[in-house]
Design a protein around this motif. Structure first.
Motif, short mmCIF file in Angstrom:
data_model
loop_
_atom_site.label_atom_id
_atom_site.label_comp_id
_atom_site.label_asym_id
_atom_site.label_seq_id
_atom_site.Cartn_x
_atom_site.Cartn_y
_atom_site.Cartn_z
N VAL A 109 -21.93 12.62 69.46
CA VAL A 109 -23.04 12.21 70.51
C VAL A 109 -24.15 12.74 69.75
O VAL A 109 -24.41 13.55 68.90
N PRO A 110 -25.36 11.88 70.05
CA PRO A 110 -26.82 12.54 69.32
C PRO A 110 -27.23 13.10 70.46
O PRO A 110 -27.33 12.97 71.69
N PHE A 111 -27.88 14.58 69.89
CA PHE A 111 -28.24 15.46 70.90
C PHE A 111 -29.58 14.94 71.80
O PHE A 111 -29.83 15.30 72.90
N ARG A 112 -30.51 14.02 71.11
CA ARG A 112 -31.42 13.47 71.90
C ARG A 112 -31.03 12.60 73.23
O ARG A 112 -32.25 12.63 74.04
N ASP A 113 -30.02 12.19 73.25
CA ASP A 113 -29.49 11.67 74.45
C ASP A 113 -29.45 12.57 75.73
O ASP A 113 -29.42 11.96 76.72
N TYR A 114 -29.43 13.78 75.24
CA TYR A 114 -29.17 14.88 76.43
C TYR A 114 -30.46 15.72 76.56
O TYR A 114 -30.48 16.79 77.52
N ILE B 281 -32.30 24.68 79.11
CA ILE B 281 -30.92 25.11 79.65
C ILE B 281 -30.26 23.92 80.24
O ILE B 281 -29.14 23.70 79.90
N LEU B 282 -30.91 23.20 80.84
CA LEU B 282 -30.52 21.83 81.32
C LEU B 282 -29.91 20.94 80.26
O LEU B 282 -28.76 20.27 80.31
N SER B 283 -30.53 20.77 79.31
CA SER B 283 -30.50 19.96 78.08
C SER B 283 -29.03 20.53 77.26
O SER B 283 -28.25 19.44 77.04
N MET B 284 -28.76 21.91 77.31
CA MET B 284 -27.59 22.38 76.82
C MET B 284 -26.41 21.91 77.50
O MET B 284 -25.27 21.80 77.18
N ALA B 285 -26.81 22.26 78.82
CA ALA B 285 -25.69 22.01 79.69
C ALA B 285 -25.10 20.64 79.71
O ALA B 285 -23.88 20.34 79.88
N ARG B 286 -26.05 19.69 79.74
CA ARG B 286 -25.60 18.27 79.45
C ARG B 286 -24.93 18.06 78.47
O ARG B 286 -23.93 17.20 78.47
N LEU B 287 -25.33 18.61 77.33
CA LEU B 287 -24.67 18.39 76.01
C LEU B 287 -23.24 18.93 76.01
O LEU B 287 -22.30 18.12 75.64
#
Length: 485
Positions: free
Chosen positions: A425-430, A438-444
């Motif tokens: 997965v590319p991190f930028r998508d999350y 924190i939300l970005s990390m949880a989605r990833l």
């Protein structure tokens, strides 16, 4: 996936002068237990049903209170201690039984709390059946019949729902159909008496050759039996990441927030660490020049110790990563195969189901050793191992998609991978648009870890590995301390 919890607590260092208080209870944010009178070793009966997700960090908090007067709400209560954990910690403990010290009162031992998790059994049986026909009616005008079986489940309202159809056996009056496996819940919803079948065309005789009932094991069955998830991280130290001293670098260590590498590492690692009892994690780097001679390495220990690359907890991995940025020179190229082969060597030595290995690769660019990496992945697909690749930064990762076998199974030199073990997965998508890291990390974490349980089970099932028996259930003290009123 639902779980049932049995909460138990033991209170320690309690003032005996106040031991006549009539009730104790545990209170958690999800609900509260019953009140148990006159004991410092309560064994609570009430259970709580929660949805369990391997790929999510599900925090739990337990607060223990002692009541002076029972009521709703209680007239008076004293705080006796608190314990925090994650649901992953509970199910990841041997026997799904976690014992935690109670804290929250400075300078006082508050006792312990024991939390037990049980997976709810929701008709996990499956049946393997095989049928044959003998001297069936001839229905075709120019030849013999082409028979097949259709199975129906009877419903409570008297109707029938089709649940299975066999293959057609061509031009025979004595067919032998292939054995088939079907979940009991799909076949008859647990009621074996409701099974009926229809033979097309009509049969003179149909024989049930075999009927085998099996229990479908789950990911949690293995974890409960003691299987450990071993986590390894490999970080890209190639020059394309930019000078770590500059804010434009993907490795820049800002005093105010984590960089993309640290966020990806923390997001995935903090969930997987709950399933590893010793919390010791190998941390590797690739694509850098190492001191003192400047040799290029694609498989070096972040802590500087090649004989022992293990770090204590995810915080230890983070610290080793930051220290490496200060000592190595970013260089290149971007080679994955050395770190994949590193983990594969360990996975190849443990094939009894007691351990499963997860490798997290975090990178910023296009892979340089694609052919070698594909061969390494094909080899690793036959081992107890999964690979997560997270792309950070603005680069195009189209070539990376080839490694993720969701659409087309990866192959090397004409040999296909036994199973899909890679998630890219590319991190930028999350990344959250409001800047909530924190939300970005949880989605990833939710996305990249969601496939791990199925990949884990695919390995165990193809190897015929059954879960180890869970330890015997916890028994409360035979003679608990009693208080007097």
């Amino acid at each position: 996936m639902n779980n049932t919890f049995l909460n138990m607590a033991s209170i320690g260092d309690f003032d005996p002068l106040n031991a006549s208080i009539p009730a104790t209870k545990v209170e958690i944010t999800y609900g509260r237990t019953e009140v148990i009178d006159n004991t410092l070793n309560p064994d609570f009966v009430r259970k709580f049903m929660l949805d369990y997700f391997f790929e999510e960090r599900q925090n739990l908090r337990f607060d223990l209170f002692i009541l002076f007067c029972v009521g709703s709400p209680p007239i008076s209560q004293d705080f006796l201690g608190q314990a925090c954990c994650t649901l992953g910690e509970v199910v990841g403990s041997v026997g799904s039984r976690l014992e935690k010290p109670l804290g929250g009162i400075q300078g006082k031992k508050c006792g312990t709390i024991i939390v037990k998790a049980e997976e709810l059994n929701n008709c996990r049986e499956s049946v393997m059946m095989q049928f044959c026909g003998n001297k069936l009616d001839k229905k075709d005008f120019f030849g013999k019949s082409d028979p097949f079986l259709v199975f129906y489940r009877s419903n409570e309202d008297g109707t029938f729902t089709i649940c299975h159809k066999t293959e057609v056996v061509k031009n025979t009056l004595n067919p032998v159909w292939q054995a088939f496996k079907i979940p009991v819940r799909a076949l008859c919803n647990g009621d074996y008496d409701s099974i009926s079948f229809v033979l097309l065309p009509n049969a003179s005789q149909v024989t049930l050759l075999s009927f085998l009932v099996d229990i479908e094991v789950t990911f949690l069955d293995y974890i409960k039996g003691g299987t450990q998830i071993n986590f390894t991280v490999a970080i890209d130290f190639t020059a394309s990441n930019g000078n770590p001293a500059q804010p434009t670098s993907l490795h820049y260590m800002s005093p105010y927030q984590l960089n993309a590498y640290a966020m990806a590492l923390k997001a995935v690692g903090e969930i997987i660490q709950d399933y590893d009892s010793d919390k010791m994690f190998p941390a590797l780097g690739f694509g850098a020049k190492l001191p003192p001679d400047g040799r290029v390495s694609h498989e070096f220990a972040l802590n500087g110790n090649p004989q022992n690359p293990y770090c204590t907890g995810i915080d230890g991995v983070m610290e080793a990563y930051y220290q490496s940025l200060k000592s190595v020179q970013l260089y290149g190229p971007t080679n994955f195969s050395p770190v994949i082969n590193h983990v594969a060597r360990y996975a190849a030595s443990v094939k009894d189901g007691s351990q499963y290995f997860v490798l997290l690769i975090i990178t910023d660019g296009v892979i340089s050793d694609m052919a070698q990496t594909k061969e390494s992945i094909v080899n690793a697909a036959s081992l107890p191992m999964s690979i997560i690749i997270v792309g950070v930064g603005p680069a195009e990762f189209d070539a990376m998609v080839e490694l993720d076998g969701d659409e087309v199974r990866i192959s090397s030199r004409g040999r296909f991978a036994e199973r899909d073990i890679v998630q890219f997965v590319p991190f930028r998508d999350y990344i959250d648009r409001t800047g909530n890291h924190i939300l970005s990390m949880a989605r990833l974490a939710k996305d990249v870890l969601a496939e791990i349980p199925d990949q884990f089970l695919s390995y165990m099932r193809t190897r015929g590995i059954k879960p180890s028996p869970a330890p015997p259930p916890y028994s409360p003290p035979s003679q608990p301390i009693q208080t007097q009123i």
